[in-house]
Structure formats: structure tokens, C-alpha cells
Design a protein around this motif. Structure first.
Motif, PDB file in Angstrom:
ATOM      1  N   THR A 246       0.802  -1.234   0.000  1.00  0.00           N
ATOM      2  CA  THR A 246       0.000   0.000   0.000  1.00  0.00           C
ATOM      3  C   THR A 246       0.830   1.277   0.000  1.00  0.00           C
ATOM      4  O   THR A 246       0.332   2.327  -0.412  1.00  0.00           O
ATOM      5  N   GLY A 247       2.076   1.201   0.470  1.00  0.00           N
ATOM      6  CA  GLY A 247       2.886   2.411   0.596  1.00  0.00           C
ATOM      7  C   GLY A 247       3.006   3.224  -0.675  1.00  0.00           C
ATOM      8  O   GLY A 247       2.712   4.431  -0.686  1.00  0.00           O
ATOM      9  N   PRO A 248       3.440   2.617  -1.807  1.00  0.00           N
ATOM     10  CA  PRO A 248       3.621   3.406  -3.037  1.00  0.00           C
ATOM     11  C   PRO A 248       2.312   3.917  -3.629  1.00  0.00           C
ATOM     12  O   PRO A 248       2.342   4.754  -4.543  1.00  0.00           O
ATOM     13  N   ALA A 249       1.173   3.427  -3.129  1.00  0.00           N
ATOM     14  CA  ALA A 249      -0.116   3.746  -3.749  1.00  0.00           C
ATOM     15  C   ALA A 249      -0.906   4.798  -2.987  1.00  0.00           C
ATOM     16  O   ALA A 249      -2.066   5.052  -3.310  1.00  0.00           O
ATOM     17  N   GLY A 250      -0.309   5.438  -1.967  1.00  0.00           N
ATOM     18  CA  GLY A 250      -1.046   6.395  -1.159  1.00  0.00           C
ATOM     19  C   GLY A 250      -0.543   7.822  -1.304  1.00  0.00           C
ATOM     20  O   GLY A 250       0.667   8.054  -1.458  1.00  0.00           O
ATOM     21  N   TYR A 251      -1.480   8.769  -1.241  1.00  0.00           N
ATOM     22  CA  TYR A 251      -1.164  10.195  -1.400  1.00  0.00           C
ATOM     23  C   TYR A 251      -1.923  11.002  -0.346  1.00  0.00           C
ATOM     24  O   TYR A 251      -3.087  10.726  -0.071  1.00  0.00           O
ATOM     25  N   LEU A 252      -1.248  11.980   0.228  1.00  0.00           N
ATOM     26  CA  LEU A 252      -1.894  12.916   1.145  1.00  0.00           C
ATOM     27  C   LEU A 252      -1.908  14.290   0.471  1.00  0.00           C
ATOM     28  O   LEU A 252      -0.851  14.845   0.160  1.00  0.00           O
ATOM     29  N   VAL A 253      -3.102  14.805   0.225  1.00  0.00           N
ATOM     30  CA  VAL A 253      -3.269  16.073  -0.489  1.00  0.00           C
ATOM     31  C   VAL A 253      -3.696  17.147   0.509  1.00  0.00           C
ATOM     32  O   VAL A 253      -4.656  16.963   1.266  1.00  0.00           O
ATOM     33  N   ALA A 254      -2.969  18.257   0.507  1.00  0.00           N
ATOM     34  CA  ALA A 254      -3.241  19.352   1.449  1.00  0.00           C
ATOM     35  C   ALA A 254      -3.238  20.677   0.697  1.00  0.00           C
ATOM     36  O   ALA A 254      -2.682  20.795  -0.396  1.00  0.00           O
ATOM     37  N   SER A 255      -3.855  21.681   1.317  1.00  0.00           N
ATOM     38  CA  SER A 255      -3.902  23.024   0.735  1.00  0.00           C
ATOM     39  C   SER A 255      -3.139  24.006   1.612  1.00  0.00           C
ATOM     40  O   SER A 255      -3.133  23.889   2.839  1.00  0.00           O
ATOM     41  N   VAL A 256      -2.521  24.984   0.972  1.00  0.00           N
ATOM     42  CA  VAL A 256      -1.837  26.053   1.694  1.00  0.00           C
ATOM     43  C   VAL A 256      -2.882  27.046   2.195  1.00  0.00           C
ATOM     44  O   VAL A 256      -3.691  27.557   1.416  1.00  0.00           O
ATOM     45  N   ILE A 257      -2.894  27.302   3.510  1.00  0.00           N
ATOM     46  CA  ILE A 257      -3.879  28.234   4.065  1.00  0.00           C
ATOM     47  C   ILE A 257      -3.242  29.513   4.608  1.00  0.00           C
ATOM     48  O   ILE A 257      -3.945  30.456   4.954  1.00  0.00           O
ATOM     49  N   ASP A 258      -1.899  29.550   4.656  1.00  0.00           N
ATOM     50  CA  ASP A 258      -1.220  30.790   5.043  1.00  0.00           C
ATOM     51  C   ASP A 258       0.232  30.700   4.622  1.00  0.00           C
ATOM     52  O   ASP A 258       0.811  29.606   4.545  1.00  0.00           O
ATOM     53  N   VAL A 259       0.822  31.863   4.324  1.00  0.00           N
ATOM     54  CA  VAL A 259       2.241  31.959   3.965  1.00  0.00           C
ATOM     55  C   VAL A 259       2.816  33.195   4.626  1.00  0.00           C
ATOM     56  O   VAL A 259       2.208  34.277   4.577  1.00  0.00           O
ATOM     57  N   PHE A 260       3.980  33.038   5.260  1.00  0.00           N
ATOM     58  CA  PHE A 260       4.629  34.197   5.886  1.00  0.00           C
ATOM     59  C   PHE A 260       6.122  33.928   6.039  1.00  0.00           C
ATOM     60  O   PHE A 260       6.599  32.796   5.854  1.00  0.00           O
ATOM     61  N   GLY A 261       6.854  34.983   6.353  1.00  0.00           N
ATOM     62  CA  GLY A 261       8.280  34.859   6.586  1.00  0.00           C
ATOM     63  C   GLY A 261       8.577  34.668   8.060  1.00  0.00           C
ATOM     64  O   GLY A 261       7.892  35.213   8.928  1.00  0.00           O
ATOM     65  N   SER A 262       9.651  33.884   8.338  1.00  0.00           N
ATOM     66  CA  SER A 262      10.073  33.666   9.716  1.00  0.00           C
ATOM     67  C   SER A 262      11.585  33.483   9.735  1.00  0.00           C
ATOM     68  O   SER A 262      12.093  32.481   9.215  1.00  0.00           O
ATOM     69  N   GLY A 263      12.295  34.474  10.284  1.00  0.00           N
ATOM     70  CA  GLY A 263      13.749  34.384  10.379  1.00  0.00           C
ATOM     71  C   GLY A 263      14.432  34.286   9.044  1.00  0.00           C
ATOM     72  O   GLY A 263      15.492  33.661   8.930  1.00  0.00           O
ATOM     73  N   GLY A 264      13.860  34.856   8.025  1.00  0.00           N
ATOM     74  CA  GLY A 264      14.457  34.831   6.702  1.00  0.00           C
ATOM     75  C   GLY A 264      14.023  33.660   5.839  1.00  0.00           C
ATOM     76  O   GLY A 264      14.495  33.527   4.698  1.00  0.00           O
TER      77      GLY A 264
END
Length: 382
Positions: A246-264
Motif C-alpha cells: 500500500t505504501g507506493p499507492a497512497g497520497y496525502l493532499v493538502a492546501s496552503v492556508i497561510d504563507v509568511f516569513g520567519s527568520g528569513g
């Protein structure tokens, strides 16, 4: 690209997608490569014990391998009388052993003490064996090395030889590796068993070689080992991969809900979490990202949305800067992902989708009532 198809078709995230066609191909390739002389193939359900999947792969395997009463009950439901059911676990409980004996065709006890206490109670319904520890380590990380010093997994081979149980045993089970690319460790392990047990192996009916090996190479070698064990000792040979299926056949799909800078550095917060893929935190490794590229100037830390500071998938090189609303896909996460997932901070579990090569089907979704039921404190309510 398949991952782009998933991103386009999914109505919402986070989502876990398993590719049924890929799983079918893995199982068929094993059968074709090993042929009639190959070992009997069991699916080790602990990697992904999803009932709809178990029902679909039952015709492609010779049975299932379970590690607990609950897994065994689920397997029995999926098999519906087809194939055999095997179990080994360090944690057999006295109040469960009779039911396990009725459900399972093969039981491998984890210690000589377990065998002495319970073998007679199941011998009429199940074939009884022992899990052995061949005392040969092939893994550098003791966290998932079954043969680590002071291991809890199996009877040390030195203790079995001369213990006076061989005449009552019908089989042996061992498991020595994790995610291993070649079958070299299996060759060494079998040599150790033959050296220590010798002709006693001919007393047995079966041997279970465990799992932990990838199924993308050297399968003819596996067939050869199985043929020799059948010829030299008259053994039925079983092999129980889990992650390799099952390992090669699985996918986790996520969405970006925020983007920011931190320490460069750029941090992108996802609507998923490593709590949906706990092995990221357990083993401190980053899962494969479909969008990651070897060349590129954009780097971003992909982080989960919980308040755990270490809820980090890792730092990745991307072709373009991440933007709110982007969908990202982690690959090769079909094993030990959802079975360990949790709702920490009240974040919902990913919905489960099946891909059949043409259509994406929703097979399981969760909501607030599932979360509430877990924490409502209402005894007996399911």
C-alpha cells in the motif's frame, strides 16, 4: 500527471487518496514473478486496515496477517471464508484467546510462556506456531528493529533450540527488516535458522517469512528461496508484506492556508498536519513531495496547522513560491499514515478517496460528530 489529477478533482482537502490500480498491479506482479513455486501471499493489514480495500484485494492474496483481535475480526469480515487468517502479537490477552482461536487459522505465539499457557486452548481450531527472534540485526535504528537488544518480539533462537517444544510446533514466524530493498537479510536469516534448528525444521508444516521487503525487485530470488524450503523441509511458505503493497499507492493532499516569513525563511501552513502522518515526527524524516524540484530558488518550510511547534513536514525546494490556495501532494504515504492519524487540536481527519484509474470515489469522510463521539464520555455508545 496523476497528482495533478487528484488536485483538480478533489472537492476539498485534506484528503487521503489510495490508487487501487497501483495496489492491484503490485499484487499481480508478485504472483507473476514468483509463480506456482513462490510463497503464499498474505497482506499485513496493520499498514492500512481499511475494510473496502481489504475486500477488494482479498481475491489477489492467499489471506491476511493480523496483529490483534480487532484486526482479526476485520480481516475475517473481509475474507468471508476465502483465504487464511494469520496472527502474531506480543499482546495476546486471556479474555480474547478463544475468539482469536475461532477466527484465525494460524497463530504464532510470541513467547514460550504464551505457548505453554494457551496453545492447548486453540490447537483444535488453529495451526499453532511460535514467532522467533533470529538474533540478527539488519537495521541501524533500534526503534523499528525487531531484533534489537532485549527485543520483545519473538523467542530468541538460542532459547528455542533444545527447549522441547519442536514436536508440538506446527510452524515458525519471523520478521527481521523494515523497508528493505533486497532479500539478502532473508538469506542470512534462513541460514541462521537452518544452522540452529537443522532437521527439526522437517517437523514443521509451515514457515512465515514475515514482511518488511520491497516488492519492486529480486522477486525471482524470493521464489527460489520458497522452492528450496518446500523441497528441503516440506514446508508451506508464507510471506506477509504490508507497506510494500500500500505504501507506493497512497497520497496525502493538502492546501496552503497561510504563507509568511520567519527568520528569513518562508513558512507555508497547510490544512493538514503531521498528525495525519505521524511517522514524520516519529522518525524525523520528510515525506516525498510531488511538487518538489531538484533545481529552483524557492524554498519553503511546509508546516501543519496544529499548535505543536514540531508540526513540520520539512523544507522543500519548489518551482514557484507557495501561495494561499495551492494544493500540494505528499507521495508514497499509503502505509502507516491513516492508521496512526489523530485529531490533535480538534483538526479533522482527511477524507479517504479511491482512484480506480478513471474516477475518484469518496469512501470515508469525517465531521464534528466523529470528534464529539470520541470525547463525549458516553459509555457504550458507538
Amino acid at each position: 500527471m496523476l497528482t495533478e489529477t487528484f488536485k483538480r478533482l478533489l472537492p476539498e482537502t485534506p484528503a487521503f487518496v489510495y490508487d487501487q490500480t497501483a495496489i492491484d498491479q503490485i499484487l499481480l506482479r508478485f504472483k507473476e514473478a514468483t509463480g506456482e513455486s513462490g510463497p503464499k501471499l498474505l497482506y499485513s493489514v496493520k499498514s492500512f486496515p481499511f475494510l473496502p480495500l481489504l475486500r477488494r484485494i482479498a481475491p489477489y492474496v492467499d489471506g491476511f496477517s493480523a496483529s490483534s483481535l480487532f484486526e482479526a475480526k476485520l480481516c475475517a469480515e473481509a475474507l468471508a471464508g476465502r483465504g487464511s487468517l494469520h496472527i502474531t502479537t506480543p499482546g495476546f490477552r486471556p479474555g480474547e484467546i478463544e475468539e482469536i482461536g475461532r477466527l484465525c487459522d494460524f497463530i504464532s505465539f510470541n513467547s514460550l510462556g504464551q505457548f505453554d499457557r494457551w496453545a492447548e486452548r486453540v490447537e483444535g481450531t488453529a495451526s499453532v506456531g511460535l514467532r522467533v527472534n533470529p538474533q540478527r540485526s539488519f537495521l541501524p535504528d533500534p526503534r523499528y528493529d525487531p531484533c534489537r537488544p532485549y527485543s520483545k518480539l519473538g523467542v530468541p533462537l538460542d532459547h528455542l533450540a533444545g527447549a522441547g517444544r519442536m514436536e508440538r510446533l506446527q510452524g515458525l514466524h519471523f520478521h527481521t527488516v523494515f523497508d528493505c530493498a533486497g532479500f539478502g537479510p532473508l538469506v542470512e536469516t534462513l541460514a541462521e535458522l537452518e544452522n540452529k534448528l537443522g532437521e527439526d525444521l522437517k517437523r514443521l508444516r509451515w514457515i512465515n517469512l514475515g514482511g518488511g521487503y520491497r516488492l519492486d525487485r529480486e522477486l525471482e530470488h524470493m521464489a527460489g528461496l520458497s522452492t528450496r524450503l518446500q523441497h528441503d523441509y516440506g514446508l508451506d511458505v508464507y510471506f506477509e508484506p504490508g507497506k510494500a503493497v500500500t505504501g507506493p499507492a497512497g497520497y496525502l493532499v493538502a492546501s496552503v492556508i497561510d504563507v509568511f516569513g520567519s527568520g528569513g525563511k518562508t513558512v507555508a501552513i497547510l490544512d493538514s498536519s503531521i498528525n495525519h502522518h505521524p511517522e514524520v515526527f516519529e522518525y524525523q524524516r520528510s515525506p516525498r513531495l510531488a511538487e518538489s524540484c531538484g533545481e529552483g530558488e524557492e524554498r519553503a518550510i511546509l508546516a501543519g496547522a496544529t499548535c505543536l511547534a514540531g508540526d513540520l513536514f520539512g523544507e522543500y525546494t519548489l518551482p514557484v513560491p507557495p501561495r494561499i490556495g495551492d494544493r500540494l501532494v505528499f507521495k508514497d504515504v499509503g502505509a502507516y499514515t491513516l492508521v496512526k492519524a489523530n485529531r490533535f487540536n480538534g483538526h479533522n481527519l482527511p477524507s479517504i478517496y479511491r482512484w480506480d484509474g478513471k474516477v475518484l470515489y469518496l469512501e470515508q469522510s469525517y465531521g464534528y460528530q466523529d470528534y464529539r463521539q470520541q470525547w463525549a464520555g458516553e459509555p457504550g455508545r458507538q
